[in-house]
Design an enzyme around this catalytic site. Structure first.
Site, PDB file in Angstrom:
ATOM      1  N   ASP A  32      -2.947   0.632  -4.378  1.00  0.00           N
ATOM      2  CA  ASP A  32      -2.012  -0.124  -5.211  1.00  0.00           C
ATOM      3  C   ASP A  32      -2.765  -1.111  -6.095  1.00  0.00           C
ATOM      4  O   ASP A  32      -2.839  -2.292  -5.811  1.00  0.00           O
ATOM      5  CB  ASP A  32      -0.993  -0.832  -4.317  1.00  0.00           C
ATOM      6  CG  ASP A  32       0.350  -0.952  -5.010  1.00  0.00           C
ATOM      7  OD1 ASP A  32       0.480  -0.433  -6.140  1.00  0.00           O
ATOM      8  OD2 ASP A  32       1.253  -1.569  -4.439  1.00  0.00           O
ATOM      9  N   CYS A  92      22.395 -31.861  23.225  1.00  0.00           N
ATOM     10  CA  CYS A  92      22.545 -30.671  22.395  1.00  0.00           C
ATOM     11  C   CYS A  92      22.488 -29.409  23.254  1.00  0.00           C
ATOM     12  O   CYS A  92      21.543 -29.200  24.001  1.00  0.00           O
ATOM     13  CB  CYS A  92      21.432 -30.662  21.368  1.00  0.00           C
ATOM     14  SG  CYS A  92      21.617 -29.382  20.146  1.00  0.00           S
ATOM     15  N   GLU A 103      -5.423  11.673  -0.566  1.00  0.00           N
ATOM     16  CA  GLU A 103      -6.043  10.360  -0.781  1.00  0.00           C
ATOM     17  C   GLU A 103      -4.998   9.259  -0.618  1.00  0.00           C
ATOM     18  O   GLU A 103      -3.844   9.450  -0.987  1.00  0.00           O
ATOM     19  CB  GLU A 103      -6.612  10.298  -2.216  1.00  0.00           C
ATOM     20  CG  GLU A 103      -7.567  11.426  -2.531  1.00  0.00           C
ATOM     21  CD  GLU A 103      -7.858  11.572  -4.029  1.00  0.00           C
ATOM     22  OE1 GLU A 103      -7.669  10.591  -4.788  1.00  0.00           O
ATOM     23  OE2 GLU A 103      -8.265  12.673  -4.428  1.00  0.00           O
ATOM     24  N   CYS A 129      17.481 -31.939  15.147  1.00  0.00           N
ATOM     25  CA  CYS A 129      18.616 -32.573  15.792  1.00  0.00           C
ATOM     26  C   CYS A 129      18.074 -33.674  16.695  1.00  0.00           C
ATOM     27  O   CYS A 129      17.120 -33.470  17.427  1.00  0.00           O
ATOM     28  CB  CYS A 129      19.362 -31.530  16.614  1.00  0.00           C
ATOM     29  SG  CYS A 129      20.451 -32.259  17.833  1.00  0.00           S
ATOM     30  N   LYS A 150      -2.834   6.259  -1.750  1.00  0.00           N
ATOM     31  CA  LYS A 150      -2.455   5.824  -3.098  1.00  0.00           C
ATOM     32  C   LYS A 150      -2.688   4.324  -3.189  1.00  0.00           C
ATOM     33  O   LYS A 150      -1.870   3.510  -2.750  1.00  0.00           O
ATOM     34  CB  LYS A 150      -0.996   6.160  -3.391  1.00  0.00           C
ATOM     35  CG  LYS A 150      -0.618   5.843  -4.824  1.00  0.00           C
ATOM     36  CD  LYS A 150       0.733   6.415  -5.178  1.00  0.00           C
ATOM     37  CE  LYS A 150       1.092   6.086  -6.612  1.00  0.00           C
ATOM     38  NZ  LYS A 150       1.251   4.650  -6.857  1.00  0.00           N
ATOM     39  N   CYS A 182      23.918 -32.032  13.423  1.00  0.00           N
ATOM     40  CA  CYS A 182      23.534 -30.795  14.103  1.00  0.00           C
ATOM     41  C   CYS A 182      24.733 -29.847  14.194  1.00  0.00           C
ATOM     42  O   CYS A 182      25.808 -30.246  14.642  1.00  0.00           O
ATOM     43  CB  CYS A 182      23.011 -31.123  15.491  1.00  0.00           C
ATOM     44  SG  CYS A 182      22.714 -29.674  16.505  1.00  0.00           S
ATOM     45  N   LYS A 232       5.322   8.822  -1.629  1.00  0.00           N
ATOM     46  CA  LYS A 232       5.442   7.377  -1.383  1.00  0.00           C
ATOM     47  C   LYS A 232       5.961   7.063   0.014  1.00  0.00           C
ATOM     48  O   LYS A 232       6.787   7.793   0.557  1.00  0.00           O
ATOM     49  CB  LYS A 232       6.375   6.764  -2.427  1.00  0.00           C
ATOM     50  CG  LYS A 232       5.782   6.776  -3.827  1.00  0.00           C
ATOM     51  CD  LYS A 232       6.132   5.498  -4.560  1.00  0.00           C
ATOM     52  CE  LYS A 232       5.479   5.467  -5.931  1.00  0.00           C
ATOM     53  NZ  LYS A 232       5.987   4.356  -6.747  1.00  0.00           N
ATOM     54  N   CYS A 248      25.675 -29.735  18.150  1.00  0.00           N
ATOM     55  CA  CYS A 248      26.172 -30.867  18.942  1.00  0.00           C
ATOM     56  C   CYS A 248      26.649 -32.024  18.083  1.00  0.00           C
ATOM     57  O   CYS A 248      27.077 -33.047  18.610  1.00  0.00           O
ATOM     58  CB  CYS A 248      25.107 -31.347  19.906  1.00  0.00           C
ATOM     59  SG  CYS A 248      23.769 -32.225  19.074  1.00  0.00           S
ATOM     60  N   TYR A 251     -12.397   2.174  -6.324  1.00  0.00           N
ATOM     61  CA  TYR A 251     -12.650   3.494  -5.740  1.00  0.00           C
ATOM     62  C   TYR A 251     -12.416   4.541  -6.819  1.00  0.00           C
ATOM     63  O   TYR A 251     -11.389   4.497  -7.519  1.00  0.00           O
ATOM     64  CB  TYR A 251     -11.702   3.785  -4.565  1.00  0.00           C
ATOM     65  CG  TYR A 251     -12.072   3.094  -3.260  1.00  0.00           C
ATOM     66  CD1 TYR A 251     -13.401   2.889  -2.888  1.00  0.00           C
ATOM     67  CD2 TYR A 251     -11.059   2.676  -2.386  1.00  0.00           C
ATOM     68  CE1 TYR A 251     -13.720   2.265  -1.685  1.00  0.00           C
ATOM     69  CE2 TYR A 251     -11.373   2.053  -1.181  1.00  0.00           C
ATOM     70  CZ  TYR A 251     -12.706   1.849  -0.839  1.00  0.00           C
ATOM     71  OH  TYR A 251     -13.012   1.245   0.350  1.00  0.00           O
TER      72      TYR A 251
HETATM   73  N1  LIG Z   1       8.721  -3.416 -10.096  1.00  0.00           N
HETATM   74  C1  LIG Z   1       8.705  -3.122 -11.386  1.00  0.00           C
HETATM   75  O1  LIG Z   1       9.319  -3.805 -12.192  1.00  0.00           O
HETATM   76  C2  LIG Z   1       7.899  -1.960 -11.860  1.00  0.00           C
HETATM   77  C3  LIG Z   1       7.745  -1.739 -13.220  1.00  0.00           C
HETATM   78  C4  LIG Z   1       6.976  -0.652 -13.611  1.00  0.00           C
HETATM   79  C5  LIG Z   1       6.395   0.167 -12.676  1.00  0.00           C
HETATM   80  N2  LIG Z   1       6.573  -0.084 -11.341  1.00  0.00           N
HETATM   81  C6  LIG Z   1       5.990   0.787 -10.299  1.00  0.00           C
HETATM   82  O2  LIG Z   1       4.960   1.560 -10.803  1.00  0.00           O
HETATM   83  C7  LIG Z   1       5.301   2.936 -10.689  1.00  0.00           C
HETATM   84  C8  LIG Z   1       4.928   3.650 -11.950  1.00  0.00           C
HETATM   85  O3  LIG Z   1       3.627   3.273 -12.248  1.00  0.00           O
HETATM   86  P1  LIG Z   1       2.548   4.339 -12.602  1.00  0.00           P
HETATM   87  O4  LIG Z   1       2.931   5.084 -13.805  1.00  0.00           O
HETATM   88  O5  LIG Z   1       1.256   3.629 -12.582  1.00  0.00           O
HETATM   89  O6  LIG Z   1       2.647   5.392 -11.467  1.00  0.00           O
HETATM   90  P2  LIG Z   1       2.258   5.276  -9.968  1.00  0.00           P
HETATM   91  O7  LIG Z   1       1.624   4.001  -9.666  1.00  0.00           O
HETATM   92  O8  LIG Z   1       3.458   5.637  -9.182  1.00  0.00           O
HETATM   93  O9  LIG Z   1       1.195   6.463  -9.846  1.00  0.00           O
HETATM   94  C9  LIG Z   1       0.117   6.700 -10.766  1.00  0.00           C
HETATM   95  C10 LIG Z   1      -1.030   5.801 -10.526  1.00  0.00           C
HETATM   96  O10 LIG Z   1      -1.443   5.872  -9.206  1.00  0.00           O
HETATM   97  C11 LIG Z   1      -2.719   5.306  -9.132  1.00  0.00           C
HETATM   98  N3  LIG Z   1      -3.490   5.913  -8.040  1.00  0.00           N
HETATM   99  C12 LIG Z   1      -3.786   5.273  -6.889  1.00  0.00           C
HETATM  100  N4  LIG Z   1      -4.500   6.024  -6.080  1.00  0.00           N
HETATM  101  C13 LIG Z   1      -4.685   7.197  -6.716  1.00  0.00           C
HETATM  102  C14 LIG Z   1      -5.381   8.379  -6.370  1.00  0.00           C
HETATM  103  N5  LIG Z   1      -5.992   8.502  -5.191  1.00  0.00           N
HETATM  104  N6  LIG Z   1      -5.375   9.386  -7.254  1.00  0.00           N
HETATM  105  C15 LIG Z   1      -4.739   9.273  -8.429  1.00  0.00           C
HETATM  106  N7  LIG Z   1      -4.078   8.165  -8.817  1.00  0.00           N
HETATM  107  C16 LIG Z   1      -4.045   7.136  -7.970  1.00  0.00           C
HETATM  108  C17 LIG Z   1      -3.323   5.455 -10.475  1.00  0.00           C
HETATM  109  O11 LIG Z   1      -3.498   4.153 -11.016  1.00  0.00           O
HETATM  110  C18 LIG Z   1      -2.286   6.163 -11.270  1.00  0.00           C
HETATM  111  O12 LIG Z   1      -2.223   5.712 -12.577  1.00  0.00           O
HETATM  112  C19 LIG Z   1       6.774   2.986 -10.435  1.00  0.00           C
HETATM  113  O13 LIG Z   1       7.102   4.109  -9.638  1.00  0.00           O
HETATM  114  C20 LIG Z   1       7.042   1.705  -9.737  1.00  0.00           C
HETATM  115  O14 LIG Z   1       6.833   1.905  -8.365  1.00  0.00           O
HETATM  116  C21 LIG Z   1       7.324  -1.110 -10.946  1.00  0.00           C
HETATM  117 ZN   LIG Z   2      22.062 -30.670  18.370  1.00  0.00          ZN
END
Ligand SMILES: NC(=O)c1ccc[n+]([C@@H]2O[C@H](COP(=O)([O-])OP(=O)(O)OC[C@H]3O[C@@H](n4cnc5c(N)ncnc54)[C@H](O)[C@@H]3O)[C@@H](O)[C@H]2O)c1
Ligand SMILES: [Zn+2]
Length: 673
Positions: free
Chosen positions: A118, A433, A114, A427, A116, A409, A315, A412, A224
């Protein structure tokens, strides 16, 4: 020794806790995910080497962030976990090996693959087919009650459909914002001077955790489903993929890119295929999730502290990374635009090593609040050029220095002009130039300017590259031998060119002004300037106020003209051109008979079919007429083309003469020299 280890571990934990707070509670991360993941890995490595220091409250053992107390709390009967990560093929293969060993299973496994998504994980509870509760993941044990907000998400059914609906069904899935919705939301926020979101994930989280569901309802959120929690009173399929189909049958939306494959190498192919599709997908993803499909296998594998053993988040290479801004250089484009370019500590991001990024203009620098020496987040997604998206203020060194825009500039040394209301600085040394030379000379020689027959773009490029000329004035110092030395240039063409240059010296003031390539001074404006001032000297000495009296010249164009002639480098080229013998008939010396329309004001309206409006205007002005934009009792005649409107009515009311296009052409032709 041990003291330093414990100190190191504590520092990493504190760092992660602060990142978690910013990310999960404030929805405002300060560092890219890749940086977070690195710190987390460093912590896990130390804890693995020194298991004595491992404590259950370490961020490596916990999920997400605490549930905010402004919401009612919901305890999850089945904890909502996170996922383990794999960052490359070797790590993914290690995952495959690990589970096969644990299962004592030698054949290839089936995997449900699937994207992932965000966004953020949400649990939705249906009792007898009716949505009764929804919650965030929170810390995995306790989440926030966001039922009313979730009900506003358009693709989440309030009531299930189909047969064999369970008495109780907990659906889990991701709430997210698609790319287009995210862009629109940020655009609107920016226009209203409200805070914008760093990425769709934070935008989704911030939108869902609103105390007022009416605000959530306005946000373009989507859902989803990707798994089930508690289920009572239903027969469930014995594979993950088939269970997703059941959810679909009950009316829950499922990610269309979900696919079942057999074996780790097929799963790896899926990862590569989705990565290739990534930019074209309507929603943001940061990898794929590979899950053991067989449910009894899942149960056998079970969980570790914060994640199931039977799934892995594979990832994609990071699109955002941290790096340092080493310096800012200023580049001059071929039209004179001065662009600040960030010199960066080289960093691998979005699949390539990036060492430069454009900072666009001064407004962008102000918006970012960036200084030289800062640690910045650099983003490179797909083919989009790398951008600095954010400054990590907490990493700003004491000796960080402000970025100062140059007054002159860098190429020139001419004066730099910044027009009010325009972001771009330029400029003004258009004629001298080096960065602008080719364009300036091509324009100078072009048909509507000095019309130097045979002096095409290719020839200009060669002349400039071989440094035979540096300004348009130097064109006139070239001899036949110079041209003959160029590629694909015979003696005959060279001779013709010398003749063409000689001929071009006889021009008009309007063409000369146009040929100088002053910003926003086109043919019509050049003609208006010539008609208004009559001599070059007067144009060159005109103040910004005086320039605005010329028809069609507003404050911006007036500033461009003034800045151009104030620049000593340009003054020198102009006098060189005159010294080379460029000349034009004196307009002031024109006999009365050549200005037959002097003192008469014309107004043009409607669509002309044979003449273009600007030409008609220029020809009237050349005969001494004034061309005005509005009808008054001082109007001598109105030229009315097709579909003339209110101006025609007004002229009729005032009893002013009205000419159609044919009459105008007859008038112009009757005065043709
Ligand atoms: N930038 C920052 O300051 C900061 C801080 C905390 C966390 N993070 C990020 O978040 C990550 C940790 O967060 P996390 O614990 O939510 O883990 P994660 O986001 O790496 O993975 C788990 C999450 O993935 C999601 N997900 C999306 N599609 C999915 C699917 N098809 N099946 C199952 N789950 C799915 C779900 O929400 C699940 O909770 C870190 O690795 C980092 O990348 C960043
Ligand atoms: Zn110039």
């Amino acid at each position: 020794m041990s003291e330093t280890i414990s100190k190191q571990i504590n520092e990493l934990r504190q760092q992660l806790e602060s990142y978690n707070y910013q990310y999960y509670v404030l929805d405002q991360p300060t560092v890219p995910d890749a940086e977070y993941d690195r710190v987390m890995r460093a912590l896990i490595e130390l804890e693995t080497q020194h298991p004595d220091y491992l404590t259950p409250d370490s961020p490596s053992q916990k999920v997400g962030g605490a549930a905010l107390s402004k919401f009612e709390q919901v305890t999850h009967q089945v904890p909502m976990l996170s996922l383990d990560n794999a960052f490359d093929e070797a790590e993914f293969n290690a995952f495959n090996r690990r589970i096969k060993e644990r299962l004592l299973h030698n054949d290839e496994l089936d995997f449900c693959c699937e994207p992932k998504l965000d966004g953020l994980a949400v649990s939705i509870l249906y009792r007898d087919g009716v949505l009764v509760q929804a919650a965030t993941r929170g810390d995995g044990q306790v989440g926030e009650n966001i039922t009313e907000n979730v009900k506003t998400i358009r693709n989440i059914p309030l009531r299930l459909r189909g047969d064999n609906i369970p008495a109780e069904l907990e659906v889990r899935g991701e709430v997210f914002m698609d790319k287009a919705g995210f862009a629109r939301l940020n655009e609107t926020a920016a226009k209203r001077d409200e805070k914008t979101f760093a990425n769709p994930r934070n935008a989704a989280a911030g939108s869902l955790r609103q105390l007022d569901p009416k605000i959530t309802a306005k946000r373009p959120l989507m859902f989803y489903a990707y798994s089930m929690g508690v289920v009572q009173g239903a027969e469930l399929a014995d594979t993950h993929y088939a269970q997703l189909q059941q959810l679909k049958d009950w009316g829950l939306p499922m990610c269309p890119q979900t696919k079942r494959v057999t074996g780790a190498s097929a799963a790896y192919q899926y990862y590569e295929a989705i990565m290739a599709e990534r930019d074209a997908l309507l929603y943001e993803i940061d990898g794929v999730v590979i899950k053991v499909d067989n449910k009894p296998f899942q149960e056998q594998l079970g969980f570790v502290a914060r994640a199931p053993r039977w799934a892995i988040a594979f990832k994609f290479p990071a699109q955002e990374e941290l790096t340092q801004l080493l310096d800012v250089e200023f580049q001059v484009g071929r039209t004179g635009a001065i662009t600040p370019v960030a010199r960066l500590e080289p960093v691998f991001v979005g699949g390539v090593t990036v060492s430069n990024a454009t900072l666009h203009n001064r407004d962008e620098i102000d918006r970012l609040g960036v200084k030289v020496g800062d640690t910045v987040i650099i983003r490179r997604a797909g083919d989009v050029i790398p951008q600095i998206t954010q400054v990590v203020l907490e990493k700003r060194p004491d000796d960080a220095r402000d970025i100062t825009f140059p007054d002159t500039c860098p190429v020139c040394d001419s004066h730099v002009e910044r027009v009010e209301g325009e972001a771009v600085a330029r400029c003004t040394g258009g004629l001298v130039c080096r960065a602008q030379r080719k364009e300036a000379i091509k324009h100078f020689a072009s048909r509507k300017a000095l019309d130097i027959d045979g002096l095409g773009d290719k020839i200009v490029e060669q002349l400039v590259e071989r440094e035979l000329i540096t300004t348009p004035a130097e064109l006139f110092t070239l001899r036949q031998g110079h041209f003959e030395s160029l590629e694909r240039m015979g003696p005959k063409s060279a001779k013709n060119l010398v003749g063409a240059l000689e001929e071009a010296k006889q021009t008009t003031l309007a063409k000369f002004l146009y040929a100088l390539g002053i910003r926003e001074v086109g043919e019509a404006t050049a003609q208006n300037l010539a008609n208004h001032y009559l001599t070059l000297e007067k144009v060159m000495n005109a103040s910004i106020e005086s320039l605005q009296e010329v028809s069609d010249v507003g404050v911006v164009v007036a500033q461009h003209i003034h800045a151009f002639f104030s620049e000593p480098h340009n003054q020198k080229v102009v006098s060189d051109l005159l010294e080379q013998g460029l000349h034009w008939p004196e307009i002031a010396a024109k006999a009365e008979s050549e200005q037959p329309l002097a003192g008469l004001t014309y107004v043009l309206t409607g669509t002309l079919s044979q003449l273009n409006r600007n030409d008609a205007k220029a020809r009237l002005q050349a005969l001494g007429a004034k061309v005005s934009g509005s009808v008054s009792k001082n109007t001598h005649a109105l030229v009315a083309g097709e579909k003339a409107g209110s101006k025609l009515t007004k002229a009729q009311d005032l009893g002013i003469d009205i000419l159609d296009e044919a009459a105008l052409i007859a008038l112009l032709d009757s005065h043709q020299g």
